[in-house]
Enzyme design. Sequence first.
Site, PDB file in Angstrom:
ATOM      1  N   ASN A  92      -3.162 -21.987   1.615  1.00 58.80           N
ATOM      2  CA  ASN A  92      -4.500 -21.436   1.427  1.00 58.80           C
ATOM      3  C   ASN A  92      -4.460 -20.083   0.709  1.00 58.80           C
ATOM      4  O   ASN A  92      -5.168 -19.862  -0.268  1.00 58.80           O
ATOM      5  CB  ASN A  92      -5.159 -21.285   2.795  1.00 58.80           C
ATOM      6  CG  ASN A  92      -6.637 -21.039   2.678  1.00 58.80           C
ATOM      7  OD1 ASN A  92      -7.415 -21.961   2.506  1.00 58.80           O
ATOM      8  ND2 ASN A  92      -7.029 -19.780   2.723  1.00 58.80           N
ATOM      9  N   TYR A 141       1.125 -14.076   7.618  1.00 58.29           N
ATOM     10  CA  TYR A 141      -0.110 -13.555   7.007  1.00 58.29           C
ATOM     11  C   TYR A 141       0.211 -12.408   6.045  1.00 58.29           C
ATOM     12  O   TYR A 141      -0.203 -12.415   4.873  1.00 58.29           O
ATOM     13  CB  TYR A 141      -1.067 -13.089   8.114  1.00 58.29           C
ATOM     14  CG  TYR A 141      -2.165 -12.205   7.597  1.00 58.29           C
ATOM     15  CD1 TYR A 141      -3.172 -12.730   6.800  1.00 58.29           C
ATOM     16  CD2 TYR A 141      -2.179 -10.835   7.874  1.00 58.29           C
ATOM     17  CE1 TYR A 141      -4.174 -11.912   6.300  1.00 58.29           C
ATOM     18  CE2 TYR A 141      -3.170 -10.013   7.387  1.00 58.29           C
ATOM     19  CZ  TYR A 141      -4.167 -10.554   6.591  1.00 58.29           C
ATOM     20  OH  TYR A 141      -5.140  -9.735   6.088  1.00 58.29           O
ATOM     21  N   ASP A 286       3.084  -4.815  17.830  1.00 58.12           N
ATOM     22  CA  ASP A 286       2.199  -3.678  17.581  1.00 58.12           C
ATOM     23  C   ASP A 286       3.005  -2.398  17.344  1.00 58.12           C
ATOM     24  O   ASP A 286       3.613  -1.874  18.273  1.00 58.12           O
ATOM     25  CB  ASP A 286       1.286  -3.425  18.796  1.00 58.12           C
ATOM     26  CG  ASP A 286      -0.011  -4.194  18.733  1.00 58.12           C
ATOM     27  OD1 ASP A 286      -0.371  -4.682  17.646  1.00 58.12           O
ATOM     28  OD2 ASP A 286      -0.663  -4.299  19.786  1.00 58.12           O
TER      29      ASP A 286
HETATM   30  N1  UDP Z   1      -5.813  -3.560  21.406  1.00 62.23           N
HETATM   31  C1  UDP Z   1      -5.895  -3.465  22.796  1.00 62.23           C
HETATM   32  N2  UDP Z   1      -6.623  -4.402  23.463  1.00 62.23           N
HETATM   33  C2  UDP Z   1      -7.289  -5.411  22.823  1.00 62.23           C
HETATM   34  C3  UDP Z   1      -7.220  -5.498  21.409  1.00 62.23           C
HETATM   35  C4  UDP Z   1      -6.467  -4.545  20.735  1.00 62.23           C
HETATM   36  O1  UDP Z   1      -5.302  -2.581  23.405  1.00 62.23           O
HETATM   37  O2  UDP Z   1      -7.928  -6.228  23.515  1.00 62.23           O
HETATM   38  C5  UDP Z   1      -5.043  -2.564  20.668  1.00 62.23           C
HETATM   39  C6  UDP Z   1      -3.911  -3.144  19.844  1.00 62.23           C
HETATM   40  O3  UDP Z   1      -2.751  -3.227  20.632  1.00 62.23           O
HETATM   41  C7  UDP Z   1      -3.793  -2.123  18.709  1.00 62.23           C
HETATM   42  C8  UDP Z   1      -5.212  -1.626  18.525  1.00 62.23           C
HETATM   43  O4  UDP Z   1      -5.913  -1.964  19.728  1.00 62.23           O
HETATM   44  O5  UDP Z   1      -2.994  -1.042  19.118  1.00 62.23           O
HETATM   45  C9  UDP Z   1      -5.924  -2.282  17.348  1.00 62.23           C
HETATM   46  O6  UDP Z   1      -5.764  -3.681  17.464  1.00 62.23           O
HETATM   47  P1  UDP Z   1      -6.584  -4.707  16.575  1.00 62.23           P
HETATM   48  O7  UDP Z   1      -6.232  -6.091  17.038  1.00 62.23           O
HETATM   49  O8  UDP Z   1      -8.018  -4.324  16.577  1.00 62.23           O
HETATM   50  O9  UDP Z   1      -6.051  -4.456  15.098  1.00 62.23           O
HETATM   51  P2  UDP Z   1      -4.547  -4.464  14.508  1.00 62.23           P
HETATM   52  O10 UDP Z   1      -4.096  -3.032  14.536  1.00 62.23           O
HETATM   53  O11 UDP Z   1      -3.721  -5.368  15.337  1.00 62.23           O
HETATM   54  O12 UDP Z   1      -4.747  -4.947  13.122  1.00 62.23           O
END
Ligand code: UDP
Length: 330
Positions: A92, A141, A286
């Site tokens: 995709n 991704y 993360d």
């Molecule tokens: N996060 C969290 N709880 C959640 C979703 C995200 O603590 O339910 C944290 C995640 O570990 C990261 C930050 O929030 O440190 C941003 O996460 P998100 O998934 O929004 O974006 P990413 O940085 O992964 O693109």
Amino acid sequence: MKILVVGGAGYIGSHTVRQLRRAGHDVVVFDNLSSGHAAALPPEATLVRGDLLDEGAVKAALVAHQPDAVIHFAALIEVGESMRAPARYYRNNVVGSLNLLQAIVETRKIPLVFSSTAAVYGTTDAVPIPEDAPMQPESVYGETKLMTERMIHAFHTAQGLPYMVLRYFNVCGAAPEGDIGEAHASKSHLIELAALTALGEREKMLIFGDDYPTPDGTCLRDYVHVQDLADAHVLAVEALVKGTQQAATYNVGLGHGFSVKEVLDAVDAVVGTPVPREVAPRRAGDPPRLVADAARIRQELGFAPQFTDLQEIVQTAWEWHKRHPHDFKK
Ligand code: UDP
């Protein structure tokens, strides 16, 4: 001018369509509506329902509508899913983009703005992250976005295709009018989840780790408002069509990190009551800090984000989710 927005019915695409219209441009959206919403588009935007895997369809749209430039958002975007279904993602995102590139050079050779991501960097020690940081994506991704960046650059070198790549950090918020916003089938983003929790659509927020080497122990991210990001696309496409730029790659972020706890505190303040939360284990993959070095886009394109206050950013997301707790379904 007239812009073909591929994937324009999605979250970032629909906000960009709006900002393009506000800047006085005509818009044609090419979207397969697999995750986008026709309801997110203004009536003045022409919608062509089509898929990038059908090279003939995108070529026909280029010939029929004669755009001056293309902005390409169409992609599958879930990191976790990309690890479980790599073929779908490569096909995709990479083959689809290749079809688009081929169609552009075979028809009009017009400039292309491409939607990329900070995920191309992978885990890095750089704080903030400049555009020339090493790229080692950790997900399929991120890999598909990096491969597409490289294909675009190769088309530039071989065939003179003008392009800009925008690498987004954490995109969030919604149009301040509250009528369009984040509406993904699968919810994983912090601010969206917190707003839905405040609305009672979810039981509680999990804070993924509070033992990171950061000031309050939770991860830092660079939260860029979707309308500011949309404006970055308008600046990019205008610079390309004017010919002031031929090939450039920019981070798009505020250049400032907010922690998970700061975000949840901002949600509490906006909502007026504390969102239930508890600390959970770290989420795999993360990195502790992801913050953009956004100096280049400020200097070269004059990017000047309007939404720099976290509460104001959260307020826009809150208004959208409050009015549309089930996305575009009323
Ligand atoms: N996060 C969290 N709880 C959640 C979703 C995200 O603590 O339910 C944290 C995640 O570990 C990261 C930050 O929030 O440190 C941003 O996460 P998100 O998934 O929004 O974006 P990413 O940085 O992964 O693109």
